[in-house]
Design a protein around this motif. Sequence first.
Motif, PDB file in Angstrom:
ATOM      1  N   ASP A 117      49.230  30.138 -28.673  1.00  0.00           N
ATOM      2  CA  ASP A 117      50.486  30.725 -28.209  1.00  0.00           C
ATOM      3  C   ASP A 117      51.118  29.815 -27.151  1.00  0.00           C
ATOM      4  OD1 ASP A 117      51.390  34.107 -27.786  1.00  0.00           O
ATOM      5  OD2 ASP A 117      52.542  32.329 -27.271  1.00  0.00           O
TER       6      ASP A 117
ATOM      7  N   LYS B 115      53.567  30.437 -25.335  1.00  0.00           N
ATOM      8  CA  LYS B 115      54.134  31.156 -24.179  1.00  0.00           C
ATOM      9  C   LYS B 115      53.162  31.239 -23.009  1.00  0.00           C
ATOM     10  CE  LYS B 115      56.567  34.224 -27.211  1.00  0.00           C
ATOM     11  NZ  LYS B 115      56.141  35.470 -27.827  1.00  0.00           N
TER      12      LYS B 115
ATOM     13  N   GLN C  36      58.187  30.411 -15.112  1.00  0.00           N
ATOM     14  CA  GLN C  36      59.265  29.791 -15.890  1.00  0.00           C
ATOM     15  C   GLN C  36      59.084  28.285 -15.972  1.00  0.00           C
ATOM     16  OE1 GLN C  36      61.590  31.975 -17.058  1.00  0.00           O
ATOM     17  NE2 GLN C  36      60.530  33.599 -15.946  1.00  0.00           N
TER      18      GLN C  36
ATOM     19  N   LYS D 223      57.271  25.266 -16.881  1.00  0.00           N
ATOM     20  CA  LYS D 223      56.214  25.051 -17.872  1.00  0.00           C
ATOM     21  C   LYS D 223      55.080  24.174 -17.327  1.00  0.00           C
ATOM     22  CE  LYS D 223      58.013  27.460 -21.134  1.00  0.00           C
ATOM     23  NZ  LYS D 223      58.066  28.681 -20.328  1.00  0.00           N
TER      24      LYS D 223
ATOM     25  N   GLU E 229      54.389  38.790 -23.117  1.00  0.00           N
ATOM     26  CA  GLU E 229      55.842  38.923 -23.000  1.00  0.00           C
ATOM     27  C   GLU E 229      56.457  37.540 -22.865  1.00  0.00           C
ATOM     28  OE1 GLU E 229      58.258  41.566 -22.322  1.00  0.00           O
ATOM     29  OE2 GLU E 229      56.796  42.714 -23.494  1.00  0.00           O
ATOM     30  N   LYS E 230      57.688  37.433 -23.306  1.00  0.00           N
ATOM     31  CA  LYS E 230      58.403  36.164 -23.087  1.00  0.00           C
ATOM     32  C   LYS E 230      58.568  35.934 -21.593  1.00  0.00           C
ATOM     33  CE  LYS E 230      61.280  36.521 -27.151  1.00  0.00           C
ATOM     34  NZ  LYS E 230      61.640  37.948 -27.147  1.00  0.00           N
ATOM     35  N   SER E 231      58.402  34.688 -21.200  1.00  0.00           N
ATOM     36  CA  SER E 231      58.581  34.412 -19.772  1.00  0.00           C
ATOM     37  C   SER E 231      60.045  34.198 -19.468  1.00  0.00           C
ATOM     38  CB  SER E 231      57.772  33.194 -19.352  1.00  0.00           C
ATOM     39  OG  SER E 231      58.216  32.055 -20.029  1.00  0.00           O
TER      40      SER E 231
END
Lengths: 128, 172
Positions: free
Chosen positions: A3, A5, B99, B101, B170-172
């Motif tokens: 993943d 994310k 956020q 990366k 969850e999407k960041s």
Amino acid sequence: MKDRKMNLKFGKGDVIAIGIVLALTFLTAAGFHSGVQKQEANTLFIYQDGKLIKEMPLAQDAEFTVEGEYYNRIEIRNQEAGITQSSCPGTDCVHSGWIHEAGRSIVCLPNRVELRVGGESEVDVIVK
Amino acid sequence: MRETKQLIYCAILISLALVLSYIERFIPLQMIVGLPGIKLGLANVVTLMALYFLGVKSAFTILGIRCFLGAFFGGGFSGLAFSLTGGILALVVMTLMRQIKLFSVYGVSVLGAAAHNIGQIGVAVVLMESVYVVGYLPYLLIVSIFTGMATGSICAGVFRILAVSGQIPEKS
């Protein structure tokens, strides 16, 4: 991780994160030491709710108890000051040990008491 | 269905956080470091878990309820001011850092731990009306690198298992 994310591996970026915290450490340490004037350490100042309630010379062994929501038993022994007994929860102040250097402080947050070592004619310019 | 699931997750995470902060009292970290008020910050594992798997909104809800219940169960009002300010600052920083990366969960956790301590010292300065409390901050920050790494590695392990078992972050 498959993943994208979630990044769960320790990597270069995390070294940078640690570097940022280390830099903050040195900045605050340096800032604090330049803020505390090189003053003599001969007096213990006792504050409660931000107000100075007592001054005690470090040269003399003495005892003093601060009343309030809780009590703190303050002792001066061998030119060092410490809180030896307290009725506050946690007793972090008692575990803080003894202080003798200028600018050093022991804090009892539940009773809002602060002990601070400083020079005799300390004026609160830094605080106010 | 999804809302019910979210609600149950929130409830479980709140109780988990409360139990962790209780257990934490029995870990004698203060014997090693000798600084008043030093904690491992195990509850931060829960905050991170909420942030990664339930989203920012739920993470804030869980944090708020956790702090209020913690104060109710024995932290007291001054305890609440500390845990809430420290916790909110940590969560804001961790939300933002996620956020970027560049940082893995380790980096996010370390920066969160540092933010938590900065927030607490901030409250101490206000409550004590004294800037001298800042003298503790360098020590707390150094320790937060180690506690942040420790909670970060717990998170990495737990998140891996959660992801394998089919939980979708969850999407960041």
